[in-house]
Design a protein around this motif. Structure first.
Motif, PDB file in Angstrom:
ATOM      1  N   SER A 271       0.464  -1.162   0.042  1.00  0.00           N
ATOM      2  CA  SER A 271       0.134   0.048   0.198  1.00  0.00           C
ATOM      3  C   SER A 271       0.772   1.354  -0.036  1.00  0.00           C
ATOM      4  CB  SER A 271      -0.890   0.038   1.263  1.00  0.00           C
ATOM      5  OG  SER A 271      -1.694   1.158   1.371  1.00  0.00           O
ATOM      6  N   ASN A 275       0.552   4.074  -2.763  1.00  0.00           N
ATOM      7  CA  ASN A 275       0.296   5.585  -2.395  1.00  0.00           C
ATOM      8  C   ASN A 275       1.211   6.322  -3.018  1.00  0.00           C
ATOM      9  OD1 ASN A 275      -2.108   6.275  -0.435  1.00  0.00           O
ATOM     10  ND2 ASN A 275      -1.460   4.158   0.294  1.00  0.00           N
ATOM     11  N   ASP A 293      -3.359  14.023  -0.087  1.00  0.00           N
ATOM     12  CA  ASP A 293      -3.954  12.964   0.672  1.00  0.00           C
ATOM     13  C   ASP A 293      -3.163  11.703   0.611  1.00  0.00           C
ATOM     14  OD1 ASP A 293      -5.831  14.769   1.424  1.00  0.00           O
ATOM     15  OD2 ASP A 293      -7.130  14.211  -0.148  1.00  0.00           O
ATOM     16  N   ASN A 297      -0.861   9.557   3.353  1.00  0.00           N
ATOM     17  CA  ASN A 297      -0.908   8.259   3.751  1.00  0.00           C
ATOM     18  C   ASN A 297       0.179   7.213   4.049  1.00  0.00           C
ATOM     19  OD1 ASN A 297      -3.705   8.383   3.600  1.00  0.00           O
ATOM     20  ND2 ASN A 297      -3.957   7.765   1.760  1.00  0.00           N
ATOM     21  N   GLU A 301       1.095   4.963   7.190  1.00  0.00           N
ATOM     22  CA  GLU A 301       1.384   3.616   7.189  1.00  0.00           C
ATOM     23  C   GLU A 301       2.753   3.094   7.742  1.00  0.00           C
ATOM     24  OE1 GLU A 301      -1.549   2.613   3.513  1.00  0.00           O
ATOM     25  OE2 GLU A 301       0.541   3.440   2.971  1.00  0.00           O
TER      26      GLU A 301
END
Length: 335
Positions: A271, A275, A293, A297, A301
């Protein structure tokens, strides 16, 4: 038939399938030159110990030799990889190279077999199905599906990443290895103080995933032939559990929660990369606010990943100290 005795014999075979019928300290008689000797080979004519008059076992060994199944053949290695996966991998990464067909070559051959099965079964469009469609879907279609069903939460990847996904989806061997490679770092920390293969290294982690990829490739071929997705999922979960339990030596629940956490961390790592890719892609498309945004992240994360790995690392270390204090699980450093 004594089921318990048969199971105990099978468990013993799993842990050490290489029987040594003769002790190297016993005196052997060479049927070739007639000398008595101590050791595995006759020092006079070099014949291996234990060879004598022809029996039915000799016939079986001779037939196996014709098909290359007597010494770390591909078929024999794959058989062990399914019947004793963790022990087999443990043997290899601890230095017993002769127990296995070369793993990278194994993966390449299995991949070629997978391509052939894909072609013969018509499953030539990729690995992942969407809902009940007949056609196998590309990975990029998964992102489109997520975008349609989650209100645009996952926009389509960039053209570059989309091309990479298209290539990976038509090369399932590489795709499986790439996806499983995200487990290497989590495994390094989560299983750092395991009862068996303590302090395993990152290169060893690579070969663990190479073997695992070969298993999943074979399961994918089984899925192509039978279309029994539920059975393949069950077999895949069972193989993951058996591999990690035998490889690292934890109990049932200790293995399950650590494997779950390893996959959670692997998903977070994937992820993070996605991102970053989305953020760069949206910046190029001048969607600056949405790109911000996605970039925000990433540190979140990373923080979650560090916390999970630290907690798992601390629990495993504390458990190892307690295990050592109580003198439980007296495994060697490497099986």
């Amino acid at each position: 038939m004594d089921i318990k005795a048969t199971y105990r014999k099978f468990k013993q075979w799993q842990q050490d399938p290489f029987e040594h019928e003769f002790s190297s300290h016993d005196t052997q008689h060479c049927h070739n030159c007639g000398h008595d000797f101590v050791g595995n080979f006759c020092p006079y004519c070099s014949q291996k110990q234990g060879l004598g008059p022809i029996t039915w076992r000799s016939v079986g060994k001779s037939i196996a030799e014709v098909w290359g199944m007597h010494n770390r053949s591909l078929v024999y290695s794959l058989m062990q990889l399914f019947l004793r996966p963790g022990y087999f991998i443990s043997d290899y990464i601890s230095g017993k190279r002769q127990v296995s067909f070369p793993p990278v070559k194994m993966l390449a051959i299995v991949a070629v077999m997978g391509v052939l099965v894909d072609f013969l079964t018509g499953a030539i469009h990729g690995m992942i199905r969407i809902e009940n469609t007949e056609r196998m879907a590309y990975i990029s279609d998964v992102f489109s599906w997520l975008n349609d069903h989650l209100n645009g939460l996952f926009p389509p990847p960039s053209d570059y990443l989309n091309d990479v996904f298209l290539w990976l989806n038509t090369h399932p061997d590489v795709l499986s290895l790439v996806l499983l490679s995200f487990l290497i770092i989590p495994n390094y920390f989560i299983f750092r103080f395991a009862p068996r293969n303590t302090h395993h290294t990152l290169p060893q982690g690579f070969f663990i995933q190479v073997f695992s990829t070969a298993v999943f490739m074979i399961l994918n071929m089984f899925y192509d032939i039978t279309s029994l997705g539920w059975l393949v999922v069950m077999l895949g979960a069972m193989m993951i559990f058996l591999t990690y339990k035998q490889l690292f030596g934890y109990g049932v629940w200790g293995t399950i929660w650590r494997v779950v956490m390893a996959f959670v961390c692997a998903f977070i790592l994937l992820s993070i990369l996605l991102n970053i890719n989305y953020g760069v892609h949206l910046l190029q498309a001048e969607y600056n606010d949405l790109a911000t945004d996605f970039f925000l992240n990433v540190p979140i994360e990373i923080g979650v990943l560090i916390i999970i790995l630290w907690i798992c690392y601390y629990i495993s270390k504390h458990t190892a100290r307690k295990r050592k204090k109580n003198n439980k699980y007296p495994y060697a450093k490497n099986h």
